[in-house]
Design a protein around this motif. Sequence first.
Motif, PDB file in Angstrom:
ATOM      1  N   LEU A 466       0.835  -1.201   0.000  1.00 10.31           N
ATOM      2  CA  LEU A 466       0.000   0.000   0.000  1.00 10.31           C
ATOM      3  C   LEU A 466       0.868   1.248   0.000  1.00 10.31           C
ATOM      4  N   LYS A 467       1.967   1.227   0.733  1.00 13.53           N
ATOM      5  CA  LYS A 467       2.858   2.390   0.747  1.00 13.53           C
ATOM      6  C   LYS A 467       3.439   2.638  -0.631  1.00 13.53           C
ATOM      7  N   GLU A 468       3.868   1.577  -1.298  1.00 12.22           N
ATOM      8  CA  GLU A 468       4.412   1.739  -2.650  1.00 12.22           C
ATOM      9  C   GLU A 468       3.367   2.297  -3.595  1.00 12.22           C
ATOM     10  N   LEU A 469       2.107   1.883  -3.442  1.00 11.53           N
ATOM     11  CA  LEU A 469       1.040   2.374  -4.311  1.00 11.53           C
ATOM     12  C   LEU A 469       0.814   3.867  -4.107  1.00 11.53           C
ATOM     13  N   VAL A 470       0.940   4.333  -2.866  1.00 10.94           N
ATOM     14  CA  VAL A 470       0.763   5.763  -2.592  1.00 10.94           C
ATOM     15  C   VAL A 470       1.960   6.556  -3.115  1.00 10.94           C
ATOM     16  N   CYS A 471       3.146   5.978  -3.039  1.00 11.05           N
ATOM     17  CA  CYS A 471       4.368   6.698  -3.431  1.00 11.05           C
ATOM     18  C   CYS A 471       4.570   6.775  -4.943  1.00 11.05           C
ATOM     19  N   LEU A 472       3.849   5.970  -5.695  1.00  5.94           N
ATOM     20  CA  LEU A 472       3.995   6.024  -7.152  1.00  5.94           C
ATOM     21  C   LEU A 472       3.831   7.451  -7.662  1.00  5.94           C
ATOM     22  N   PRO A 473       4.615   7.882  -8.677  1.00  5.16           N
ATOM     23  CA  PRO A 473       5.547   7.091  -9.487  1.00  5.16           C
ATOM     24  C   PRO A 473       6.956   6.980  -8.911  1.00  5.16           C
ATOM     25  N   GLU A 474       7.157   7.417  -7.668  1.00  2.00           N
ATOM     26  CA  GLU A 474       8.464   7.302  -7.030  1.00  2.00           C
ATOM     27  C   GLU A 474       8.516   6.038  -6.192  1.00  2.00           C
ATOM     28  N   THR A 475       9.713   5.665  -5.755  1.00  4.06           N
ATOM     29  CA  THR A 475       9.866   4.494  -4.911  1.00  4.06           C
ATOM     30  C   THR A 475       9.570   4.854  -3.457  1.00  4.06           C
ATOM     31  N   ASP A 476       9.199   3.853  -2.677  1.00  5.04           N
ATOM     32  CA  ASP A 476       8.740   4.112  -1.309  1.00  5.04           C
ATOM     33  C   ASP A 476       9.854   4.555  -0.376  1.00  5.04           C
ATOM     34  N   ASP A 477      11.121   4.304  -0.740  1.00  3.83           N
ATOM     35  CA  ASP A 477      12.209   4.701   0.148  1.00  3.83           C
ATOM     36  C   ASP A 477      12.427   6.213   0.168  1.00  3.83           C
ATOM     37  N   LEU A 478      11.784   6.932  -0.750  1.00  4.79           N
ATOM     38  CA  LEU A 478      11.929   8.389  -0.798  1.00  4.79           C
ATOM     39  C   LEU A 478      10.956   9.108   0.135  1.00  4.79           C
ATOM     40  N   HIS A 479      10.047   8.360   0.749  1.00  2.00           N
ATOM     41  CA  HIS A 479       9.020   8.986   1.589  1.00  2.00           C
ATOM     42  C   HIS A 479       8.896   8.226   2.903  1.00  2.00           C
ATOM     43  N   SER A 480       8.809   8.946   3.971  1.00  2.00           N
ATOM     44  CA  SER A 480       8.705   8.322   5.289  1.00  2.00           C
ATOM     45  C   SER A 480       7.316   7.735   5.491  1.00  2.00           C
ATOM     46  N   ASP A 481       7.223   6.789   6.414  1.00  2.00           N
ATOM     47  CA  ASP A 481       5.930   6.194   6.746  1.00  2.00           C
ATOM     48  C   ASP A 481       4.967   7.252   7.286  1.00  2.00           C
ATOM     49  N   ALA A 482       5.506   8.198   8.023  1.00  2.00           N
ATOM     50  CA  ALA A 482       4.646   9.219   8.630  1.00  2.00           C
ATOM     51  C   ALA A 482       3.971  10.085   7.559  1.00  2.00           C
ATOM     52  N   ARG A 483       4.743  10.493   6.543  1.00  2.00           N
ATOM     53  CA  ARG A 483       4.176  11.323   5.475  1.00  2.00           C
ATOM     54  C   ARG A 483       3.124  10.549   4.678  1.00  2.00           C
ATOM     55  N   VAL A 484       3.412   9.272   4.378  1.00  2.42           N
ATOM     56  CA  VAL A 484       2.455   8.463   3.627  1.00  2.42           C
ATOM     57  C   VAL A 484       1.190   8.238   4.454  1.00  2.42           C
ATOM     58  N   ALA A 485       1.365   7.966   5.745  1.00  6.46           N
ATOM     59  CA  ALA A 485       0.207   7.781   6.616  1.00  6.46           C
ATOM     60  C   ALA A 485      -0.644   9.046   6.674  1.00  6.46           C
ATOM     61  N   ALA A 486       0.000  10.208   6.732  1.00  4.07           N
ATOM     62  CA  ALA A 486      -0.729  11.473   6.759  1.00  4.07           C
ATOM     63  C   ALA A 486      -1.524  11.672   5.478  1.00  4.07           C
ATOM     64  N   ALA A 487      -0.918  11.312   4.337  1.00  2.55           N
ATOM     65  CA  ALA A 487      -1.612  11.445   3.052  1.00  2.55           C
ATOM     66  C   ALA A 487      -2.822  10.524   2.992  1.00  2.55           C
ATOM     67  N   LEU A 488      -2.675   9.284   3.483  1.00  4.69           N
ATOM     68  CA  LEU A 488      -3.801   8.355   3.503  1.00  4.69           C
ATOM     69  C   LEU A 488      -4.929   8.878   4.389  1.00  4.69           C
ATOM     70  N   HIS A 489      -4.562   9.421   5.534  1.00 10.83           N
ATOM     71  CA  HIS A 489      -5.573   9.951   6.452  1.00 10.83           C
ATOM     72  C   HIS A 489      -6.341  11.115   5.813  1.00 10.83           C
ATOM     73  N   LYS A 490      -5.619  12.050   5.205  1.00  6.42           N
ATOM     74  CA  LYS A 490      -6.269  13.209   4.587  1.00  6.42           C
ATOM     75  C   LYS A 490      -7.134  12.808   3.395  1.00  6.42           C
ATOM     76  N   ALA A 491      -6.767  11.696   2.753  1.00  2.00           N
ATOM     77  CA  ALA A 491      -7.542  11.243   1.596  1.00  2.00           C
ATOM     78  C   ALA A 491      -8.755  10.418   1.999  1.00  2.00           C
ATOM     79  N   GLY A 492      -8.910  10.145   3.282  1.00  2.33           N
ATOM     80  CA  GLY A 492     -10.058   9.370   3.730  1.00  2.33           C
ATOM     81  C   GLY A 492      -9.824   7.877   3.766  1.00  2.33           C
TER      82      GLY A 492
END
Length: 620
Positions: A466-492
């Motif tokens: 799921l993290k990789e799917l959110v980070c597309l088109p970049e790789t998941d190592d470029l984004h922290s778990d916290a930032r991805v989690a925040a994006a998922l939360h804001k997106a509902g």
Amino acid sequence: MRGFWGLMRAYWLSDRWKEAWGMTLAIAVLTAVSSKMGVWWAEYSAELVNSIAYFHSPHNAAPLQHLLTAAGMLVLVTLGKDVGVVGIRHLFSTTLHRKWRGWLNGQFNEALLDDNHTHFHLQHEGKDVGLARPAPDNIDQRVQDSIKQMTGGAIGLAMGVLGVVTSLYFVGMKLIETSTVVGGFEFLGIYGSAILAFAAIVAYVPLNTFIALKLGGILERLTISIQQAEGTYRGELTTFLRRSFQVAASGGETVQRQMHARLYQDIDRTWSKLNIFYSGYQSFELIYNFLGARIVAYSPLLLPYMQGSIGLKSYITGAELINSLIGQFSWIIRVMPEIANLKANARRVTDLAEAIENVQAPAEFYRSTGRSDFQFNRKEDVFALTVRKLELLHEGESAEPFVVAEELRFLPGEWTFVQGESGCGKTSFMKAVNGLWPHGAGEITVMNGLRVFYAAQDVKLPKLTLKELVCLPETDDLHSDARVAAALHKAGLGEFIEHMASYSRESRSWDDTLSGGQKQKLVLARILLHRPGILFLDEATGALDPSAKIAYHQAIKDGCPKVTVVSVMHEAHAPRSGTGTPFYDSVIRFVDGVAVKEALALRTGADLKLVSSQAKPMAV
């Protein structure tokens, strides 16, 4: 890698040449050893027959010892050759096959998935074979099955050639070494029996090889036909499974069955022809092998044996050596079905390589089937996006524009709503501005430093976490778990945060787990994570209910305050926030194929309408 030989040698000239040549050398050495052991096998085979024939001879002092020794040596040579040498060579050859196929597969994946969007252009053209080069069919089959079978066939073919060369040397030397004068052919001297042996091989093998080549050509054409038919059938099954809900909801199983049956008929007809030819070829090969091993191999030395020039042991040894040479020289006949497969697969792979090369300059490629004069620029500008003199056409030299836009300019932070009837060209316009439309003309300029993001209506999720799917088109190592989690939360999608590292949920992939609306929210999470400068929404909220659409827009407005948005929606009027504040500043309408951009104004507290249906395009 456009030509056959370029494709064949590319791996050996790559940065992995040491690996390729090392295994090739090992195979060559083992093949030479196998050929030499073939000579030993013929000698001990003759020794065994001789010990049996003279078992009761009064001159044989130890008949049982001679018999057991000959049999034991024959078994040892056979085991050493077939289990040791041939077995180890097989391990090297299969490893070379695996390495070569993996490298070649990687090269095609790199070529298809380059920044040029080659995979897209490769499939986009050639729909009308009267106007364009047909697009390669069944690309997945070409990259996987064809490469696998081609590389395996090529290695087998090369080993066959090497076996012929080494056998000709070792076996030929033994025949010459044991040659004798043949009565009636004294003019040949002591090389009489060897020359007769070689003459028999030359007279027998080439004619039958010619017949095999002709049959192989038919097998090659039939192999290509069945690959195409099976690829089409497999593609339809894949498409059907992706839309199984629609088939079930409409009760369309009967029509789908008929479609599958019709497509399978092509496979069945071609398969039937292949079976007939394979059966005929097998019969031809069996008769050829029998005549070669029992008639041709034993005929050349029969005359000197009858004349008493050679004994039984020398006769059997010579016959087995001739049989060995016939077998080696007959490798083309023996592997002709595999050669036909090799040629068929090599043709499909090289055709794909050539097609990839042809689309490396998309504009030039598309010009072969129509007008393609788009210009894409990056420069410092006050406008985030400018579209000038845009004309969109379909394939064909005489095609007329179905969308025209004289000049459209978009300020940084401006939101534009794209409005028009279904089929008027809204999505084509969005594709063209993003460089994904083949035919037409126009100049598209994007402000330097702005990142462009295109969100489409249909969302297909690859098998990633799921993290990789959110980070597309970049790789998941470029984004922290916290930032991805925040994006998922804001997106509902906050309920899925704990599963970010998972490829699936409850054994179901994310593509199967998430609903259409949730997939669109996942794309929203990507937008919030990457914060693009220009955002194209191509019916990207089509699966959301009205309140979710408002939340979607509000999340972008809050999370990407400086983004320029161009959005296609089915709504008659541009959406507004929950407090009545308009999201959109302008609208593009498509009227009779002409795109017109106008400002939006608040007419009443409940609706947004155009300032004037006759207004001219904005000059902002």
